[in-house]
Design a protein around this motif. Structure first.
Motif, mmCIF file in Angstrom:
data_model
loop_
_atom_site.group_PDB
_atom_site.id
_atom_site.type_symbol
_atom_site.label_atom_id
_atom_site.label_comp_id
_atom_site.label_asym_id
_atom_site.label_seq_id
_atom_site.Cartn_x
_atom_site.Cartn_y
_atom_site.Cartn_z
ATOM 1 N N SER A 218 11.592 -2.225 0.444
ATOM 2 C CA SER A 218 12.695 -1.312 0.790
ATOM 3 C C SER A 218 13.030 -0.369 -0.365
ATOM 4 N N ASP A 219 12.786 -0.790 -1.622
ATOM 5 C CA ASP A 219 13.046 0.103 -2.772
ATOM 6 C C ASP A 219 12.135 1.330 -2.740
ATOM 7 N N ARG A 220 10.919 1.138 -2.194
ATOM 8 C CA ARG A 220 9.925 2.219 -2.268
ATOM 9 C C ARG A 220 9.928 3.155 -1.061
ATOM 10 N N GLN A 221 10.630 2.757 -0.009
ATOM 11 C CA GLN A 221 10.481 3.460 1.271
ATOM 12 C C GLN A 221 10.632 4.986 1.167
ATOM 13 N N GLN A 222 11.606 5.455 0.383
ATOM 14 C CA GLN A 222 11.856 6.900 0.293
ATOM 15 C C GLN A 222 10.793 7.647 -0.505
ATOM 16 N N ILE A 223 10.206 6.944 -1.480
ATOM 17 C CA ILE A 223 9.328 7.659 -2.421
ATOM 18 C C ILE A 223 7.834 7.381 -2.210
ATOM 19 N N ASP A 224 7.530 6.409 -1.384
ATOM 20 C CA ASP A 224 6.129 6.018 -1.177
ATOM 21 C C ASP A 224 5.806 6.109 0.315
ATOM 22 N N GLY A 225 4.999 7.097 0.659
ATOM 23 C CA GLY A 225 4.656 7.269 2.080
ATOM 24 C C GLY A 225 4.147 8.671 2.321
ATOM 25 N N LEU A 226 4.577 9.294 3.394
ATOM 26 C CA LEU A 226 4.117 10.658 3.707
ATOM 27 C C LEU A 226 4.508 11.623 2.598
ATOM 28 N N THR A 227 5.698 11.380 2.003
ATOM 29 C CA THR A 227 6.194 12.307 0.981
ATOM 30 C C THR A 227 5.364 12.245 -0.313
ATOM 31 N N SER A 228 4.656 11.147 -0.540
ATOM 32 C CA SER A 228 3.890 11.032 -1.795
ATOM 33 C C SER A 228 2.379 11.063 -1.535
ATOM 34 N N LEU A 229 2.001 11.432 -0.334
ATOM 35 C CA LEU A 229 0.585 11.359 0.044
ATOM 36 C C LEU A 229 -0.220 12.493 -0.576
ATOM 37 N N SER A 230 -1.259 12.149 -1.340
ATOM 38 C CA SER A 230 -2.145 13.212 -1.820
ATOM 39 C C SER A 230 -3.583 12.766 -1.590
#
Ligand code: NGS
Length: 247
Positions: A218-230
């Motif tokens: 839950s700590d990572r949900q905002q920063i790890d996902g579609l928004t950090s995809l490269s």
């Protein structure tokens, strides 16, 4: 359409299907599709399974009178398999092509009941709760792996899946937590309709840090996902599928 159960024997018989358009897209001829389904498959190194999957799935999906496209998202390196990241990539590509219904499927899972519709509804759906190798029993209530459907707006809302699960296990549990965090609870059809056969393969070794990652999901949900995809990728249109090669 009446629900029909397909025997495992028939899965391996070459069944007739209409040739899809280049890129594995099939559009219903007799009714304008209201929605199209993107079937997104994370993949590496399982040629035999892929061949069986593609030939069977075109046959199966065409029984359902839906419009769809099959995307095979292949990891093109020797690092540990990153299933969730490949699904993120496939989802973005599908959304860019205006698909609003995402169906994530492993390449080794073949549905056996034509009533198991490969389309999206209001809530995400766990589609493969009754797999033959588990004697058609659900291993645990919160399982959300294998084959699932989700609308693209819901997938974006939860920031897609985590990109950090390398190797086998945990990424689907992480995704389930993301949905629950947004008060989205997936559902299932009956076990009868959710029957699958799994193509045989050696069991992969589970990754060692998956529980540690899950603890901090839950700590990572905002920063790890579609928004950090490269990623770097190449898209090729094959006769039975759209091939997305990812590095
Ligand atoms: C859990 C895994 C999930 C996996 C599920 C079913 O234990 O990723 O088993 O696997 N979670 C963790 O390892 C934390 S199956 O029995 O289908 O191979 O999807």
């Amino acid at each position: 359409m009446r629900n029909r159960e397909i025997s495992v024997g028939d899965v391996f018989r070459m069944q007739h299907f209409e040739k899809p358009n280049l890129g594995g897209e099939y559009i219903q001829k007799h009714c304008l599709p209201y929605k199209k389904s993107a079937i997104i498959v994370p993949y590496r190194n399982r040629k035999h399974h892929l061949h069986t999957f593609l030939n069977y799935m075109h046959y199966f999906l065409q029984q359902q009178h839906i419009s769809y496209r099959i995307f095979i998202v292949e990891q093109n390196d020797d690092y540990s398999f990153n299933r969730a990241k490949l699904l993120n990539v496939g989802a973005l590509e599908a959304v860019n092509q205006n698909y609003t219904c995402l169906i994530f499927s492993d390449v080794d899972l073949l549905p056996l009941n034509t009533g198991n519709i490969y389309a999206c509804s209001r809530l995400p759906r766990h589609m493969c709760s009754a797999i033959d190798i588990f004697r058609f029993n659900l291993p645990y209530e919160g399982l959300f792996g294998g084959v699932i459907s989700i609308r693209s707006d819901q997938f974006k809302l939860v920031n897609g899946m985590s990109n950090e699960y390398l190797g086998w296990g945990g990424e689907d549990d992480d995704f389930y937590r993301r949905l629950k965090h947004h008060n989205i609870t997936p559902y299932r059809f009956s076990p009868q309709v959710s029957k699958y056969t799994m193509l045989t393969h050696n069991k992969e070794k589970p990754s060692e840090d998956r529980f540690e990652k899950l603890e901090r999901a839950s700590d990572r949900q905002q920063i790890d996902g579609l928004t950090s995809l490269s990623y770097n990728h190449i898209v090729k249109l094959k006769s039975l599928y759209t091939h997305i090669l990812v590095k």
